[in-house]
Design a protein around this motif. Sequence first.
Motif, PDB file in Angstrom:
ATOM      1  N   GLY A 194      -9.229  11.220 -14.648  1.00  0.00           N
ATOM      2  CA  GLY A 194      -9.092  12.234 -14.089  1.00  0.00           C
ATOM      3  C   GLY A 194      -7.847  12.044 -12.926  1.00  0.00           C
ATOM      4  N   LEU A 195      -7.790  11.235 -12.304  1.00  0.00           N
ATOM      5  CA  LEU A 195      -6.560  11.223 -11.379  1.00  0.00           C
ATOM      6  C   LEU A 195      -5.359  10.942 -11.924  1.00  0.00           C
ATOM      7  N   PHE A 196      -5.491  10.043 -13.005  1.00  0.00           N
ATOM      8  CA  PHE A 196      -4.059   9.610 -13.821  1.00  0.00           C
ATOM      9  C   PHE A 196      -3.621  10.916 -14.310  1.00  0.00           C
ATOM     10  N   SER A 197      -4.508  11.983 -15.000  1.00  0.00           N
ATOM     11  CA  SER A 197      -3.931  13.104 -15.482  1.00  0.00           C
ATOM     12  C   SER A 197      -3.406  14.118 -14.561  1.00  0.00           C
ATOM     13  N   ALA A 198      -4.230  14.204 -13.504  1.00  0.00           N
ATOM     14  CA  ALA A 198      -3.707  15.014 -12.115  1.00  0.00           C
ATOM     15  C   ALA A 198      -2.197  14.690 -11.842  1.00  0.00           C
ATOM     16  N   TRP A 199      -2.048  13.323 -11.628  1.00  0.00           N
ATOM     17  CA  TRP A 199      -0.714  12.666 -11.186  1.00  0.00           C
ATOM     18  C   TRP A 199       0.224  13.128 -12.223  1.00  0.00           C
ATOM     19  N   TRP A 237     -13.246   9.982  -3.585  1.00  0.00           N
ATOM     20  CA  TRP A 237     -13.987  11.154  -3.219  1.00  0.00           C
ATOM     21  C   TRP A 237     -13.727  11.943  -2.256  1.00  0.00           C
ATOM     22  N   VAL A 238     -13.148  11.700  -1.055  1.00  0.00           N
ATOM     23  CA  VAL A 238     -12.783  12.700   0.067  1.00  0.00           C
ATOM     24  C   VAL A 238     -11.260  12.593   0.216  1.00  0.00           C
ATOM     25  N   ILE A 239     -10.577  12.108  -0.882  1.00  0.00           N
ATOM     26  CA  ILE A 239      -9.161  12.159  -0.595  1.00  0.00           C
ATOM     27  C   ILE A 239      -8.254  13.364  -0.459  1.00  0.00           C
ATOM     28  N   LEU A 240      -8.941  14.105  -1.056  1.00  0.00           N
ATOM     29  CA  LEU A 240      -8.404  15.564  -0.692  1.00  0.00           C
ATOM     30  C   LEU A 240      -8.474  16.041   0.726  1.00  0.00           C
ATOM     31  N   GLY A 241      -9.359  15.722   1.684  1.00  0.00           N
ATOM     32  CA  GLY A 241      -9.419  15.908   3.133  1.00  0.00           C
ATOM     33  C   GLY A 241      -7.982  15.459   3.644  1.00  0.00           C
ATOM     34  N   PRO A 242      -7.838  13.981   3.936  1.00  0.00           N
ATOM     35  CA  PRO A 242      -6.591  13.769   4.174  1.00  0.00           C
ATOM     36  C   PRO A 242      -5.185  14.322   3.727  1.00  0.00           C
ATOM     37  N   LEU A 243      -5.294  14.729   2.372  1.00  0.00           N
ATOM     38  CA  LEU A 243      -3.967  15.443   1.986  1.00  0.00           C
ATOM     39  C   LEU A 243      -4.278  16.762   2.125  1.00  0.00           C
ATOM     40  N   ALA A 244      -5.087  17.372   2.667  1.00  0.00           N
ATOM     41  CA  ALA A 244      -5.179  18.876   2.742  1.00  0.00           C
ATOM     42  C   ALA A 244      -3.873  19.322   3.603  1.00  0.00           C
ATOM     43  N   LYS A 277       3.544  11.277   2.811  1.00  0.00           N
ATOM     44  CA  LYS A 277       4.584  11.446   3.402  1.00  0.00           C
ATOM     45  C   LYS A 277       6.041  10.647   2.878  1.00  0.00           C
ATOM     46  N   LEU A 278       5.593   9.650   2.209  1.00  0.00           N
ATOM     47  CA  LEU A 278       6.742   8.943   1.609  1.00  0.00           C
ATOM     48  C   LEU A 278       7.099   9.341   0.405  1.00  0.00           C
ATOM     49  N   PHE A 279       6.089   9.478  -0.578  1.00  0.00           N
ATOM     50  CA  PHE A 279       6.149   9.740  -1.972  1.00  0.00           C
ATOM     51  C   PHE A 279       5.614  11.196  -2.537  1.00  0.00           C
ATOM     52  N   GLY A 280       5.054  11.877  -1.553  1.00  0.00           N
ATOM     53  CA  GLY A 280       4.498  13.138  -1.908  1.00  0.00           C
ATOM     54  C   GLY A 280       3.079  13.074  -2.172  1.00  0.00           C
ATOM     55  N   TRP A 281       2.266  14.130  -1.904  1.00  0.00           N
ATOM     56  CA  TRP A 281       0.926  14.067  -2.081  1.00  0.00           C
ATOM     57  C   TRP A 281       0.361  13.969  -3.479  1.00  0.00           C
ATOM     58  N   ASN A 282       1.133  14.389  -4.187  1.00  0.00           N
ATOM     59  CA  ASN A 282       0.718  14.137  -5.815  1.00  0.00           C
ATOM     60  C   ASN A 282       0.772  12.888  -6.110  1.00  0.00           C
TER      61      ASN A 282
END
Length: 411
Positions: A101-106, A39-46, A172-177
């Motif tokens: 939804g997450l799988f589609s976004a990736w 739910w909050v994963i966009l915060g750390p990835l922001a 940092k290792l694999f990219g935010w997507n």
Amino acid sequence: MTTASGAAGTAPGSGFWNSGHWPTLVAAFLYFDLAFMVWVILGPLAPAISEDLGLTPAQKGLMVAVPTLAGAVLRVVNGLLVDRIGPKRSGAISQLIVIAGLFSAWLMGVHSFAGTLALGVILGFAGASFAIALPLASRWYPPEHQGKAMGLAGMGNSGTVLAALFAPGLAKLFGWNAVLGLACIPLTIVFFVYLAMAKDAPNAPAPKKLIDYFEPLKSADAWWLMAFYSVTFGGFVGLAASLPIYFTDQFHLTPVMAGYCTAACVFAGSLVRPMGGALADRIGGVKALMMVFVVAALALAGVPQAANLPAALGLFVIAMLALGTGNGSVFQLVPQRFAAEIGVMTGLVGMAGGVGGFYLASSLGFAKQWSGSFGPGFYIFAGLAVVALIGLMFVKGQWRATWGAAEGVRI
């Protein structure tokens, strides 16, 4: 007034672990924990997303705030589903939507600010897990253990710690997507654990007409509880989503270090949620909430004055400890007043908490863009905590004299 009861055959006054169904409690916690993580994963990835997409401070604030708003709206929907098709089935449907939804976004990638907002709406289904996990667990427990049961299930707030700890490093290792796809792995594991362990309680209320689900809104008590939770949970989730941005912008930390600092703050708030429920069981939810609002207001008002990272970090930890305690305290009160409508009330109160989180996260972004400082956002939210304190002092006498005395449970 009707009270919630534990599973059939449970003797009042029995020990906590013997008074309910612990596999369901564990399943509710795991579901809630992983749902909150994404739910909050966009915060750390922001920080990484904003650098990649060239977002303004206001856009960053909106990006991390949209999942909380979507979760707020969807909590009402999930509250209705819980009372109509049962919490276990509702939770399974919600988990499948989030994983898909997450799988589609990736798979397709997120390439614009509008794309982040669309993803945020999908992540709202994860935030709406609140309206499922808590009734799933609490319906198994009698009134004297409601605070502890809902506090333990609600400790799934700790999923925000997982996001803050691991998402920046993985990005940092694999990219935010790629992090969006990696998140599907633990979500899928927990989905199957949930199916195996969760069980609907036998004392579920009979389905009502749709309009009847909003009957609690005719009571001022419902609005007061929603207002209080908009401050306690709104503050918690709003900070959880915004702190990575704050630490990187204010103190120029790397995203990984900002994630570690955020994790420390969020861990404090998550850890004390069950303690908040237990404290409210012991001294009463009203007294616990009064202390919460005082401490939270002072800590948040002090943040703009913090001259360095240790001072700001200490104030955030104090604020999160108070807000986490408040989350457990509010939900010690809800089932005492609205036992027969616990499903929809969980959704309504949870919705208010999401709205509060959306306000805090978005206001911090707009404050930074318009004034060059996060300070106005913190001051206003501290003022809201003071307003909540005044409101609580206004209603506490009536609550204790009416429904609190009728239930025989300390409020």
